[in-house]
Design an enzyme around this catalytic site. Sequence first.
Site, PDB file in Angstrom:
ATOM      1  CG  ASP A   1       4.791  -0.714  -7.809  1.00  0.00           C
ATOM      2  OD1 ASP A   1       5.807  -0.921  -8.499  1.00  0.00           O
ATOM      3  OD2 ASP A   1       4.842  -0.477  -6.588  1.00  0.00           O
TER       4      ASP A   1
ATOM      5  CB  CYS B   1      11.526  -1.627  -7.537  1.00  0.00           C
ATOM      6  SG  CYS B   1      11.029  -3.260  -6.977  1.00  0.00           S
TER       7      CYS B   1
ATOM      8  N   GLY C   1       0.782  -1.224   0.000  1.00  0.00           N
ATOM      9  CA  GLY C   1       0.000   0.000   0.000  1.00  0.00           C
ATOM     10  C   GLY C   1       0.819   1.283   0.000  1.00  0.00           C
TER      11      GLY C   1
HETATM   12  C1  LIG Z   1       6.076  -4.252  -6.333  1.00  0.00           C
HETATM   13  S1  LIG Z   1       4.889  -4.962  -5.295  1.00  0.00           S
HETATM   14  C2  LIG Z   1       3.771  -3.646  -5.099  1.00  0.00           C
HETATM   15  C3  LIG Z   1       4.206  -2.585  -4.130  1.00  0.00           C
HETATM   16  C4  LIG Z   1       3.118  -1.566  -3.857  1.00  0.00           C
HETATM   17  N1  LIG Z   1       2.619  -0.961  -5.069  1.00  0.00           N
HETATM   18  C5  LIG Z   1       3.574  -0.473  -2.917  1.00  0.00           C
HETATM   19  O1  LIG Z   1       3.918   0.617  -3.381  1.00  0.00           O
HETATM   20  O2  LIG Z   1       3.570  -0.709  -1.707  1.00  0.00           O
HETATM   21  C6  LIG Z   1       4.035  -5.995  -6.401  1.00  0.00           C
HETATM   22  C7  LIG Z   1       2.763  -6.602  -5.863  1.00  0.00           C
HETATM   23  O3  LIG Z   1       2.152  -7.330  -6.931  1.00  0.00           O
HETATM   24  C8  LIG Z   1       1.409  -8.381  -6.366  1.00  0.00           C
HETATM   25  N2  LIG Z   1       1.095  -9.323  -7.465  1.00  0.00           N
HETATM   26  C9  LIG Z   1       1.907 -10.219  -8.040  1.00  0.00           C
HETATM   27  N3  LIG Z   1       1.253 -10.880  -9.023  1.00  0.00           N
HETATM   28  C10 LIG Z   1      -0.009 -10.372  -9.053  1.00  0.00           C
HETATM   29  C11 LIG Z   1      -1.163 -10.660  -9.827  1.00  0.00           C
HETATM   30  N4  LIG Z   1      -1.159 -11.581 -10.795  1.00  0.00           N
HETATM   31  N5  LIG Z   1      -2.280  -9.954  -9.566  1.00  0.00           N
HETATM   32  C12 LIG Z   1      -2.313  -9.002  -8.609  1.00  0.00           C
HETATM   33  N6  LIG Z   1      -1.247  -8.701  -7.839  1.00  0.00           N
HETATM   34  C13 LIG Z   1      -0.107  -9.374  -8.059  1.00  0.00           C
HETATM   35  C14 LIG Z   1       2.307  -8.901  -5.268  1.00  0.00           C
HETATM   36  O4  LIG Z   1       1.557  -9.606  -4.304  1.00  0.00           O
HETATM   37  C15 LIG Z   1       2.922  -7.609  -4.724  1.00  0.00           C
HETATM   38  O5  LIG Z   1       2.220  -7.173  -3.596  1.00  0.00           O
END
Ligand SMILES: C[S@@+](CC[C@H](N)C(=O)[O-])C[C@H]1O[C@@H](n2cnc3c(N)ncnc32)[C@H](O)[C@@H]1O
Length: 430
Positions: A318, A371, A254
């Site tokens: 993201d 990232c 989040g």
């Molecule tokens: C880079 S992190 C996001 C960080 C967040 N945007 C933040 O700023 O705190 C990527 C996220 O993508 C989620 N994720 C991975 N594959 C996904 C999918 N197929 N559908 C939805 N979310 C996914 C992961 O659980 C993870 O929480």
Amino acid sequence: MNPLQFNLRAKVGYLLSKVQEGESLSKLLDDQLNNITEKDRALFHQLVLGTLRYWYNIKAASLPLLKKDLNNPYVEGLIYLGIYQLIFTRIPPHASISETVTAVKQLGFSPLSGVVNAVLRKVSRDQENFKQIIVNAHGLPSWLYKRLKRDWPEQIQDLCLALKEHAPLTIRVNQKQTTRNNYLALLEENHIEAKKCNFSQSGLQIFSAIPITQLPGFKEGLFFVQDENAQLASEIFDKKLDGKTIIDACAAPGGKTTHILEKFKVNKLIALDNNENRIQRIQENLYRLKLNNSNIELINSDATTWQSKENIDIILLDAPCSATGVIRRHPDIQLLRKMSDITQTVELQEKILNNMWNQLSIGGYLLYITCSILKIENENQMENFFSNHIDAKEIPINNHWGIKQKFGRQLLPVDQFGDGFYYCLIQKVI
Ligand SMILES: C[S@@+](CC[C@H](N)C(=O)[O-])C[C@H]1O[C@@H](n2cnc3c(N)ncnc32)[C@H](O)[C@@H]1O
């Protein structure tokens, strides 16, 4: 032997072996920390993170010392741990060696304790020479080094050095609760050293070594810990998000969702993630930052297939990525990522991009973020996207930060500054 009676090096060695087996360090630390006494915790952290940070540097220097491959992840990790202590800490060499050799025995590898002892004594006798070899090594797994050298031929040397540095502690001041100037003054009153970030308007870099929960106003939600370059997502939109319906497509925990809610008066924000535990973390963060309003919907779903029931103005994507831009904060990534994972990740990113693009209204914007510092996940991913979507137009991000790419902007990790991030803003035009 009862694991609770292991010495500290054996506990570190055990954890390093688990990382080599593919487990993530943050989860292991959460599980293990209760087994470490309060007084040993700082040293435990230092030894684990330091050894992982210099893993491939130390590997390059120690290989010639071993007559044959030990084929034993516990002992390999303990040798690297021993060398890390000898080269990078002030622990007296005799203590580093004897504690590490004891750990080898406690973990059940007594027959190899002589080899470990001999290697560590050799390094101890010739510390300066080994230090040079270690700091001169590129210090990355070879597949990653080759890729980065191909992607960033001019920056590769600085990049290898930057990836070994400690990332700064950066917070984002919660603009719904206070201002950056007021919070900076509060830090000064508490004798905590900090300075304003260059690019993020609500970012502060903290210099004093202090646990995050002891910074003033933690419980009250006055700030959120977030790298400066991660804070740029909301900066890119300026005022454009007021009154909009937004999806944060991969939202947990989040960081960007809460920043948007602090900065803008949105119509609605849908925070989507496919990991239920991590969705819980969004909820906790919304609650602590006092942003938990009725116009926010948290959805546990897969972004490759999820369908929106309403018109969407803005999508923040993201994407899950290699996280090679945040190796400074998570040095275990160097051991965990394999080239084959990158290919799968790129495919997942493409699927999420394609599905989310279908949810966006004409005229709306999608901000693609990773990232990662690998072009295959960033510039090349976007090149592929634009070649397959005639309804997509890049909106150039005309900021001072980062390196302009054919599509989007790339930030590389730089000593004392933010992590590696990539941003590309796309508008749906027809
Ligand atoms: C880079 S992190 C996001 C960080 C967040 N945007 C933040 O700023 O705190 C990527 C996220 O993508 C989620 N994720 C991975 N594959 C996904 C999918 N197929 N559908 C939805 N979310 C996914 C992961 O659980 C993870 O929480």
